[in-house]
Enzyme design. Structure first.
Site, PDB file in Angstrom:
ATOM      1  CB  CYS A 307      -0.992  -0.015   1.150  1.00  0.00           C
ATOM      2  SG  CYS A 307      -0.220  -0.247   2.715  1.00  0.00           S
TER       3      CYS A 307
HETATM    4  C1  UN1 Z   1       1.124  -2.632   3.548  1.00  0.00           C
HETATM    5  O1  UN1 Z   1       1.469  -2.584   2.364  1.00  0.00           O
HETATM    6  O2  UN1 Z   1      -0.068  -2.870   3.872  1.00  0.00           O
HETATM    7  O3  UN1 Z   1       6.125   0.465   5.059  1.00  0.00           O
HETATM    8  C2  UN1 Z   1       2.079  -2.484   4.682  1.00  0.00           C
HETATM    9  C3  UN1 Z   1       6.040  -0.575   4.405  1.00  0.00           C
HETATM   10  C4  UN1 Z   1       5.857  -1.875   5.167  1.00  0.00           C
HETATM   11  C5  UN1 Z   1       4.418  -2.143   5.465  1.00  0.00           C
HETATM   12  C6  UN1 Z   1       3.477  -2.089   4.288  1.00  0.00           C
HETATM   13  N1  UN1 Z   1       6.611  -1.808   6.389  1.00  0.00           N
HETATM   14  O4  UN1 Z   1       6.091  -0.587   3.193  1.00  0.00           O
END
Ligand code: UN1
Length: 542
Positions: A307
């Site tokens: 995300c």
């Molecule tokens: C996600 O994609 O839901 O900061 C979490 C980051 C990771 C967590 C992503 N530590 O990209």
């Protein structure tokens, strides 16, 4: 019904051509292994090797979900009364067991969702870090003593658990994210019903079993498998039935809004971690090689399925050509393949066939917007293979890396998240224009700027509307003890991780203890202190 700790895994006969184990998976309800009440199951398929079925798992029914909720409700009183340091000790045990089994879990996760071994290692570590952080939080979980306005009276605040938490997460971070949610939930004394992601049920089973092995009492965490529209929906429906006190969801903005509506009309707390169209700005003063590394990793690491992945790459026009030459040299030689069999790949298979289909639909949107594609050709196959693809592409679901240029604010693809390996490139005239573009999408999760101008970095940090910002760093890679979450369409303002997440899984209970033996009325029985009306002429001092 066997207890989750009494039985090892049950292996099924498989026709697996690679001789990999295939198991019968179960729900874990009140510490017991259960099938779905109607006997229906679904498979977990390795996306890097579509003939590899990891096992069959219960497609949970509404009744199964209700059994899990009942178990969580029953366990609540005892768990909430367990001293927080003891809850912390159990969480510490979870961290130690994860460390002990890290290598197997990393390989299992890579097999189930196609992420690289290196990234799976990072992710299991994030789950471990979360456990170690919250182990000692059990010895804090501070309340306050507050002075009363009345004599012989004391005021206190306590953190209290919310109750039964419904936990629904996506399969792109199938170990770190459920730990981000359930570890703070249980340290605060809540119990959970965890709807495991449909594409990572075996890993979820292994993690839930480790949780029980750590000394977690039965019923504190209950695992149910199934689809979002099935078991996930039944958990959300239970909010309307008054059976759930908290929902924590990571997934799409559309589903998050629907969950928020149900929780809102029931006055039930919800944590929503949703989509992002994360911008990364590169300014002329930046170290261009470093910026190229950050953008490349942010866009294509995890096959763009974080995300926090880079969405809009916003380049100042003065460095556009230099940046793009260097960036494309990397993109065009990207090593892609199954990290369980190939070395040094940047990314592997898509998380599952479904994610591949959705990604291709997203690319159609970018194409129909009129953005100019300079690299990428959809799904990788024998006849359609980039140079550095390693292995046999027809065994799994792999995608080319994609780069689109001439993207403008008017296009839909500027605003919408496309979950997969694609970067949309936007040109900026100057800093103000870059900042405007960085703020112009409906999302506000992560963001980044590469600059060596301190004032520009400061203005970006203060002007960006996002939950997270990297300065001379990529959009991904949040650490497990900083608040994680977004603003605008990326969430409802709740945060995961660190001390901040505690707010999302507890409520403040204010207690006053009247020791005077009589009724003293706040505000009304408070001693009034008069101002001395003596006239002093301060001008004599000047
Ligand atoms: C996600 O994609 O839901 O900061 C979490 C980051 C990771 C967590 C992503 N530590 O990209």
């Amino acid at each position: 019904m066997a207890h989750v700790l009494e039985t090892g895994l049950e292996f099924m006969d498989s026709n697996n051509p690679h001789n990999l184990p295939m198991v019968r998976g179960y729900n874990i309800i009140n510490g017991k292994l259960t099938n779905s009440s109607d006997g229906n199951t679904f498979k977990s398929i390795n996306p890097a090797n579509l003939t590899d079925n990891l096992g069959e798992f219960p497609l949970s029914t509404r009744n199964d979900v209700h059994d899990a909720i009942d178990a969580a409700r029953t366990a609540l009183t005892g768990w909430a009364a367990t001293p927080a340091p003891t809850r912390g000790q159990i969480i510490g045990n979870m961290g130690r067991l994860l460390m002990e089994h890290k290598e197997e879990l990393v390989r299992l996760q890579a097999r189930e969702i196609g992420k690289t071994l290196k990234e799976c290692g990072g992710e299991i570590q994030e789950a471990i870090d979360t456990c170690l952080f919250f182990q000692s939080e059990g010895r804090r979980l501070y309340g306050q003593t507050v002075n009363s306005e009345l004599p012989d009276k004391e005021l206190f605040t306590y953190r209290r658990p919310l109750g039964v938490c419904g936990i629904i997460n996506a399969c792109n971070f199938p170990s770190a994210v459920p730990f981000w949610k359930m570890i703070p939930a249980i340290i605060c004394g809540n119990t959970c019903v965890w709807k495991s992601p449909q594409d990572s049920p075996l890993l979820s089973f292994a993690l839930a079993r480790i949780m029980h092995q750590s000394g977690l009492p039965d019923g504190v965490i209950n695992l149910v498998h199934g689809k979002g529209s099935g078991a996930g929906q039944y958990i959300v429906d239970a909010v309307d039935e008054g059976l759930i006190n908290k929902i924590s969801f990571t997934g799409s903005t559309a589903v998050g809004k629907a969950i928020g509506e149900v929780c809102g009309r029931n006055l039930v707390s919800c944590s929503l971690e949703l989509g992002g169209k994360n911008p990364l700005v590169v300014m002329p003063s930046a170290n261009i090689d470093n910026a190229v590394e950050g953008a490349y990793w942010g866009g294509f690491g995890t096959a763009g399925q974080r995300c926090t992945s880079l969405g809009n790459l916003i380049l100042h026009e003065d460095i556009y050509d230099e940046f793009m030459d260097k960036f494309m040299a990397k993109v065009e030689t990207t090593r892609i393949g199954d990290s369980l069999h190939q070395n040094d790949v940047l990314y592997g298979a898509m998380l599952s066939e479904k994610y591949a289909i959705d990604f291709l639909k997203g690319l159609q949107m970018v194409d129909s917007d009129g953005a100019r594609k300079i690299w990428g050709n959809g799904r990788i196959s024998k006849e359609n293979t980039p140079d550095n693809f390693l292995g046999n592409p027809s065994e799994g679901v792999y995608m080319w890396p994609h780069v689109y240029v001439d993207v403008t604010e008017e296009m839909e693809c500027f605003h919408e998240e496309v979950f997969g390996p694609v970067v949309t490139v936007v040109k900026a005239k100057d800093f103000d224009h870059a900042l405007h573009l960085a703020n112009a999408s409906p999302y506000g999760l992560s963001s980044a700027i590469y600059t060596n101008d301190r004032l520009e970095a400061y203005r970006f940090k203060t002007g960006i509307k996002a939950g997270m910002t990297g300065i001379n760093n990529s959009t991904t890679g949040a650490e497990a003890h900083l608040p994680f979450g977004g603003v605008k369409g990326s969430g409802n303002g709740t945060r995961e991780s660190g001390i901040w997440v505690i707010e999302a899984y507890s409520y403040w209970h204010a207690v006053n203890d009247e020791l005077s033996g009589k009724l003293q009325l706040a505000q009304m029985d408070v001693d009034e202190i008069e101002i001395d009306e003596a006239e002093v002429d301060w001008s004599c001092l000047t």
